[in-house]
Design a protein around this motif. Structure first.
Motif, short mmCIF file in Angstrom:
data_model
loop_
_atom_site.label_atom_id
_atom_site.label_comp_id
_atom_site.label_asym_id
_atom_site.label_seq_id
_atom_site.Cartn_x
_atom_site.Cartn_y
_atom_site.Cartn_z
N PRO A 51 56.96 85.34 50.86
CA PRO A 51 55.72 84.82 49.76
C PRO A 51 55.90 84.14 48.55
O PRO A 51 55.10 83.28 48.34
N ALA A 52 56.70 84.60 48.05
CA ALA A 52 57.10 84.00 46.55
C ALA A 52 57.77 82.51 46.76
O ALA A 52 57.21 81.80 45.96
N VAL A 53 58.49 82.14 47.77
CA VAL A 53 58.79 80.67 48.03
C VAL A 53 57.37 80.05 48.45
O VAL A 53 57.36 79.00 48.01
N ARG B 207 54.34 80.43 47.56
CA ARG B 207 53.53 80.33 46.45
C ARG B 207 54.18 79.12 45.48
O ARG B 207 53.30 78.49 44.96
N GLN B 208 55.56 79.12 45.48
CA GLN B 208 56.16 78.24 44.68
C GLN B 208 55.95 76.90 45.44
O GLN B 208 55.68 75.64 44.75
N VAL B 209 56.23 76.71 46.79
CA VAL B 209 55.82 75.27 47.25
C VAL B 209 54.25 74.93 47.06
O VAL B 209 54.14 73.81 46.55
N ARG B 210 53.47 76.05 47.47
CA ARG B 210 51.90 75.62 46.86
C ARG B 210 51.66 75.15 45.69
O ARG B 210 50.86 74.03 45.31
N ASP B 211 52.15 75.88 44.53
CA ASP B 211 51.96 75.50 43.37
C ASP B 211 52.44 74.02 42.79
O ASP B 211 51.84 73.14 42.25
N GLU B 212 53.71 73.75 43.46
CA GLU B 212 54.23 72.37 43.29
C GLU B 212 53.54 71.21 43.92
O GLU B 212 53.54 70.22 43.41
N LEU B 213 52.97 71.43 45.16
CA LEU B 213 52.04 70.59 45.83
C LEU B 213 50.86 70.35 44.97
O LEU B 213 50.29 69.29 44.95
#
Length: 125
Positions: free
Chosen positions: A111-113, A115-121
């Motif tokens: 889930p942390a990864v 979230r990071q992908v979502r935030d970067e997108l």
């Protein structure tokens, strides 16, 4: 002029393209019996083929001597993915190939990864 390459036989024409329609290869079937996706790994088993497989089935067996994905098989057989999935399903039912989902699909995503992908997108869009 009809090509007679070892891989294609008389099934491809240089000008007309494929001489046998994809639905003929799959006997009119549009859905595979095995659960396959584009990244499913396909590898031949040690079982010899009984009878005479169709040309696409035989080519798929040759290509799957080393592990290949369903997407790669479809591309190398020059067939739509749906038809290639039916061919692979036929081979699975005959016990001639083993299929396995790639390890990246087996493990749940962190889930942390995600979230990071979502935030970067979001940041880039």
């Amino acid at each position: 002029m009809i090509t007679t390459a070892a891989d294609d036989g008389p099934w491809l024409d240089e000008q007309a393209g494929r001489l046998v329609r994809p639905y003929t290869v799959s006997n009119g079937r549009t859905r595979p019996t095995a659960d396959l996706d584009l990244l499913t790994h396909v590898t031949t088993t040690a079982h010899p083929a009984a009878g005479h497989p169709g040309p696409e089935h035989a080519r798929a067996l040759r290509l799957a001597r080393t592990t290949v994905t369903v997407a790669e098989l479809a591309a190398r057989l020059r067939l739509p993915v749906a038809v290639a999935k039916v061919v692979v399903s036929d081979l699975v039912e005959a016990g001639l190939v083993h299929v396995e989902e790639p390890s990246c699909l087996r493990a749940p995503a962190d889930p942390a990864v995600l979230r990071q992908v979502r935030d970067e997108l979001r940041r880039r869009l």
